[in-house]
Structure formats: C-alpha cells, structure tokens
Design a protein around this motif. Structure first.
Motif, PDB file in Angstrom:
ATOM      1  N   TYR A   1      52.477  37.031  47.572  1.00 39.46           N
ATOM      2  CA  TYR A   1      52.332  35.980  48.568  1.00 39.46           C
ATOM      3  C   TYR A   1      52.288  34.628  47.865  1.00 39.46           C
ATOM      4  O   TYR A   1      51.584  34.456  46.880  1.00 39.46           O
ATOM      5  N   LEU A   2      53.025  33.668  48.405  1.00 39.67           N
ATOM      6  CA  LEU A   2      53.060  32.328  47.831  1.00 39.67           C
ATOM      7  C   LEU A   2      51.923  31.467  48.368  1.00 39.67           C
ATOM      8  O   LEU A   2      51.683  30.367  47.881  1.00 39.67           O
ATOM      9  N   GLY A   3      51.226  31.961  49.353  1.00 40.44           N
ATOM     10  CA  GLY A   3      50.070  31.294  49.942  1.00 40.44           C
ATOM     11  C   GLY A   3      49.397  32.250  50.900  1.00 40.44           C
ATOM     12  O   GLY A   3      49.852  33.377  51.077  1.00 40.44           O
ATOM     13  N   GLY A   4      48.332  31.809  51.540  1.00 44.42           N
ATOM     14  CA  GLY A   4      47.633  32.653  52.502  1.00 44.42           C
ATOM     15  C   GLY A   4      46.200  32.221  52.678  1.00 44.42           C
ATOM     16  O   GLY A   4      45.768  31.213  52.122  1.00 44.42           O
ATOM     17  N   GLN A   5      45.457  32.996  53.462  1.00 43.74           N
ATOM     18  CA  GLN A   5      44.072  32.684  53.763  1.00 43.74           C
ATOM     19  C   GLN A   5      43.142  33.734  53.168  1.00 43.74           C
ATOM     20  O   GLN A   5      43.403  34.920  53.276  1.00 43.74           O
ATOM     21  N   ASP A   6      42.054  33.275  52.611  1.00 46.33           N
ATOM     22  CA  ASP A   6      41.004  34.139  52.086  1.00 46.33           C
ATOM     23  C   ASP A   6      39.870  34.150  53.107  1.00 46.33           C
ATOM     24  O   ASP A   6      38.929  33.375  53.014  1.00 46.33           O
ATOM     25  N   LEU A   7      39.967  35.026  54.099  1.00 46.59           N
ATOM     26  CA  LEU A   7      39.027  35.014  55.220  1.00 46.59           C
ATOM     27  C   LEU A   7      37.592  35.335  54.827  1.00 46.59           C
ATOM     28  O   LEU A   7      36.659  34.820  55.428  1.00 46.59           O
ATOM     29  N   LEU A   8      37.404  36.178  53.836  1.00 50.59           N
ATOM     30  CA  LEU A   8      36.046  36.573  53.433  1.00 50.59           C
ATOM     31  C   LEU A   8      35.525  35.742  52.257  1.00 50.59           C
ATOM     32  O   LEU A   8      34.426  35.972  51.775  1.00 50.59           O
ATOM     33  N   ARG A   9      36.341  34.824  51.772  1.00 53.27           N
ATOM     34  CA  ARG A   9      35.967  33.919  50.669  1.00 53.27           C
ATOM     35  C   ARG A   9      35.554  34.695  49.412  1.00 53.27           C
ATOM     36  O   ARG A   9      34.600  34.345  48.745  1.00 53.27           O
ATOM     37  N   ARG A  10      36.332  35.752  49.093  1.00 48.17           N
ATOM     38  CA  ARG A  10      36.038  36.557  47.902  1.00 48.17           C
ATOM     39  C   ARG A  10      37.251  36.729  46.999  1.00 48.17           C
ATOM     40  O   ARG A  10      37.217  37.523  46.061  1.00 48.17           O
ATOM     41  N   GLN A  11      38.325  36.011  47.272  1.00 54.22           N
ATOM     42  CA  GLN A  11      39.556  36.189  46.508  1.00 54.22           C
ATOM     43  C   GLN A  11      39.336  35.939  45.013  1.00 54.22           C
ATOM     44  O   GLN A  11      39.959  36.582  44.176  1.00 54.22           O
ATOM     45  N   GLN A  12      38.434  35.030  44.665  1.00 47.30           N
ATOM     46  CA  GLN A  12      38.195  34.724  43.246  1.00 47.30           C
ATOM     47  C   GLN A  12      37.685  35.955  42.486  1.00 47.30           C
ATOM     48  O   GLN A  12      37.844  36.034  41.270  1.00 47.30           O
ATOM     49  N   ASP A  13      37.113  36.906  43.169  1.00 49.41           N
ATOM     50  CA  ASP A  13      36.631  38.133  42.522  1.00 49.41           C
ATOM     51  C   ASP A  13      37.778  39.023  42.041  1.00 49.41           C
ATOM     52  O   ASP A  13      37.552  39.987  41.311  1.00 49.41           O
ATOM     53  N   TYR A  14      38.985  38.726  42.476  1.00 53.93           N
ATOM     54  CA  TYR A  14      40.138  39.575  42.175  1.00 53.93           C
ATOM     55  C   TYR A  14      41.179  38.866  41.312  1.00 53.93           C
ATOM     56  O   TYR A  14      42.349  39.226  41.330  1.00 53.93           O
ATOM     57  N   GLN A  15      40.737  37.899  40.549  1.00 53.50           N
ATOM     58  CA  GLN A  15      41.645  37.154  39.679  1.00 53.50           C
ATOM     59  C   GLN A  15      42.137  38.051  38.544  1.00 53.50           C
ATOM     60  O   GLN A  15      41.359  38.728  37.887  1.00 53.50           O
ATOM     61  N   VAL A  16      43.470  38.061  38.320  1.00 50.62           N
ATOM     62  CA  VAL A  16      44.061  38.866  37.251  1.00 50.62           C
ATOM     63  C   VAL A  16      44.752  38.009  36.201  1.00 50.62           C
ATOM     64  O   VAL A  16      45.107  38.493  35.138  1.00 50.62           O
ATOM     65  N   ALA A  17      44.969  36.753  36.524  1.00 51.65           N
ATOM     66  CA  ALA A  17      45.557  35.765  35.618  1.00 51.65           C
ATOM     67  C   ALA A  17      45.045  34.408  36.095  1.00 51.65           C
ATOM     68  O   ALA A  17      44.504  34.310  37.201  1.00 51.65           O
ATOM     69  N   PRO A  18      45.195  33.364  35.294  1.00 52.23           N
ATOM     70  CA  PRO A  18      44.618  32.075  35.688  1.00 52.23           C
ATOM     71  C   PRO A  18      44.980  31.608  37.106  1.00 52.23           C
ATOM     72  O   PRO A  18      44.167  31.041  37.790  1.00 52.23           O
ATOM     73  N   ARG A  19      46.189  31.909  37.589  1.00 56.44           N
ATOM     74  CA  ARG A  19      46.587  31.441  38.917  1.00 56.44           C
ATOM     75  C   ARG A  19      47.131  32.571  39.788  1.00 56.44           C
ATOM     76  O   ARG A  19      47.951  32.346  40.675  1.00 56.44           O
ATOM     77  N   VAL A  20      46.614  33.781  39.556  1.00 49.70           N
ATOM     78  CA  VAL A  20      47.074  34.960  40.298  1.00 49.70           C
ATOM     79  C   VAL A  20      45.872  35.818  40.668  1.00 49.70           C
ATOM     80  O   VAL A  20      44.998  36.066  39.835  1.00 49.70           O
ATOM     81  N   ARG A  21      45.870  36.282  41.901  1.00 42.64           N
ATOM     82  CA  ARG A  21      44.783  37.146  42.380  1.00 42.64           C
ATOM     83  C   ARG A  21      45.350  38.381  43.060  1.00 42.64           C
ATOM     84  O   ARG A  21      46.410  38.327  43.682  1.00 42.64           O
ATOM     85  N   ARG A  22      44.623  39.486  42.914  1.00 42.28           N
ATOM     86  CA  ARG A  22      44.994  40.724  43.619  1.00 42.28           C
ATOM     87  C   ARG A  22      44.747  40.532  45.094  1.00 42.28           C
ATOM     88  O   ARG A  22      43.862  39.798  45.504  1.00 42.28           O
ATOM     89  N   LEU A  23      45.501  41.234  45.908  1.00 37.90           N
ATOM     90  CA  LEU A  23      45.235  41.224  47.339  1.00 37.90           C
ATOM     91  C   LEU A  23      44.026  42.092  47.625  1.00 37.90           C
ATOM     92  O   LEU A  23      43.786  43.082  46.935  1.00 37.90           O
ATOM     93  N   TYR A  24      43.308  41.727  48.646  1.00 37.19           N
ATOM     94  CA  TYR A  24      42.156  42.526  49.078  1.00 37.19           C
ATOM     95  C   TYR A  24      42.047  42.416  50.591  1.00 37.19           C
ATOM     96  O   TYR A  24      42.806  41.680  51.231  1.00 37.19           O
ATOM     97  N   LYS A  25      41.109  43.143  51.164  1.00 30.97           N
ATOM     98  CA  LYS A  25      41.088  43.266  52.619  1.00 30.97           C
ATOM     99  C   LYS A  25      40.768  41.982  53.368  1.00 30.97           C
ATOM    100  O   LYS A  25      40.973  41.915  54.573  1.00 30.97           O
ATOM    101  N   GLY A  26      40.334  40.938  52.697  1.00 25.50           N
ATOM    102  CA  GLY A  26      40.067  39.677  53.367  1.00 25.50           C
ATOM    103  C   GLY A  26      41.225  38.700  53.339  1.00 25.50           C
ATOM    104  O   GLY A  26      41.125  37.595  53.863  1.00 25.50           O
ATOM    105  N   PHE A  27      42.344  39.094  52.742  1.00 24.64           N
ATOM    106  CA  PHE A  27      43.493  38.191  52.638  1.00 24.64           C
ATOM    107  C   PHE A  27      44.382  38.333  53.870  1.00 24.64           C
ATOM    108  O   PHE A  27      44.653  39.440  54.318  1.00 24.64           O
ATOM    109  N   ARG A  28      44.838  37.211  54.404  1.00 26.20           N
ATOM    110  CA  ARG A  28      45.725  37.227  55.570  1.00 26.20           C
ATOM    111  C   ARG A  28      46.823  36.177  55.427  1.00 26.20           C
ATOM    112  O   ARG A  28      46.663  35.196  54.729  1.00 26.20           O
ATOM    113  N   GLU A  29      47.888  36.384  56.154  1.00 30.53           N
ATOM    114  CA  GLU A  29      49.038  35.495  56.336  1.00 30.53           C
ATOM    115  C   GLU A  29      50.284  36.065  55.699  1.00 30.53           C
ATOM    116  O   GLU A  29      50.228  36.662  54.639  1.00 30.53           O
TER     117      GLU A  29
END
Length: 192
Positions: free
Chosen positions: A85-113
C-alpha cells in the motif's frame, strides 16, 4: 452469516470502515475484477514477477511524487511482498509496532484503505481467496484475518499482523485519499 443481517441495518448503525454498504460492494467488485484481470494476464504470458499499480479515483499523490521516489521507497520493502500500500489509515494507531524497515510497516488488522497499491500475481490470487465470501468491506477482508469468517473470538497463537496476502505499507505514505474532493459512497457517513 454475521455480515448479511448487518448489511440491512440503518446507515447510522453501521460500523464505519467495516460493514457492507452498496458503495462498498461496488468498490470490492472493482478490485476483484482487477485482481481477476491480473491473474488472466499472468496466465496468458505476463512475466510471473510483473507488478501492477492499482489507483482509486480519489487518490492524491504527494507533491514530490515521481517514479524515482516510488522506486526508492519500494527498494526498502521486503522481497516477499504480494501487496504494498502506498498509503492508508492506521485505525488502531499501532502501525509503528510493525515496522520492518525505516519507512515500511507490515500490515495488521487495524490498517484500512485501498486508495493506491502495488500488487503482483501471487497477491492478486491471495486477495481473491480472502475476499470470497465477502462479510465486510474489502480492506477489512484484506488486512484483518480475524474477521474473515465473521465475528469470532481470537484463537491462541493468532497474530495481529496480516500473513495472507503478505503485505506492507509505506510510511510516511506517498498517497492520500482526497476526501474533500470526493464524498464517500463506501462508508455509512463522511470521513472525520
């Protein structure tokens, strides 16, 4: 199952970003047809590692967007990706917990769009598999594995991050949803 009765709820009782609406069914069908076309193109000779860019009509790119910027950001994404995804919403505000590279995050159940994303053949197949049958809006199906079979309690060992399709999102995003220019027909009410 659980979603069908919820489809008939009055709009004001529907869960934002989750419950099916007429617009969300149309949106899902559009994405499903694109995924089907990717699979058909791949079967008829497209390279197996071909990458496809899917952009919704309300997508707005960042001001400094360029092919070079996209390539630079994609170079940071793990090679096992099926959807990015080139953008999106972090509805649960936990996306930072899934960072795999400086500007990349794993998807998780709170991500939408689904405003804009890259997808490959394997990702298109996975996306079709996880969205049929459809209980919820398409982005909920893609990213919240716990809801794919309806409302069920979590099982021991369940993870919050998405394994199928294998996905990542760019953060900060390089696209946004142009909400002020396009009123929603997918959600039961306008975005905040």
């Amino acid at each position: 199952k659980e979603a069908l009765p919820r489809y008939f709820l009055p709009q004001e009782q529907k869960l934002f970003g989750t419950d099916l609406t007429d617009g969300s069914i149309g949106c899902a069908m559009s994405h499903m047809l694109i995924w089907r076309d990717i699979i058909l193109r791949s079967a008829s000779g497209s390279p197996p590692d071909a990458t496809f860019l899917v952009i919704e009509d309300d997508c707005e790119f960042v001001q400094n967007f360029s092919e070079a910027l996209l390539e630079e950001r994609l170079a940071e994404v793990p090679s096992d990706w099926e959807i990015v995804y080139l953008g999106g919403q972090d509805l649960l505000r936990r996306q930072q917990d899934y960072q795999v590279a400086p500007r990349v995050r794993r998807l998780y159940k709170g991500f939408r769009e689904t405003t804009a994303y890259l997808i490959n053949q394997k990702g298109a197949k996975a996306c079709l598999e996880v969205t049929i049958p459809m209980h919820w809006q398409v982005d909920t199906h893609l990213n919240d594995e716990s809801l794919r079979e309806g409302l069920k309690p979590s099982k021991p060992g369940d993870t919050d991050f998405t394994m199928n399709p294998r996905g990542y999102c760019l953060f900060p995003p390089i696209v946004a949803q142009a909400r002020d220019q396009f009123p929603t027909d997918v959600q039961p009410c306008e975005h905040d």
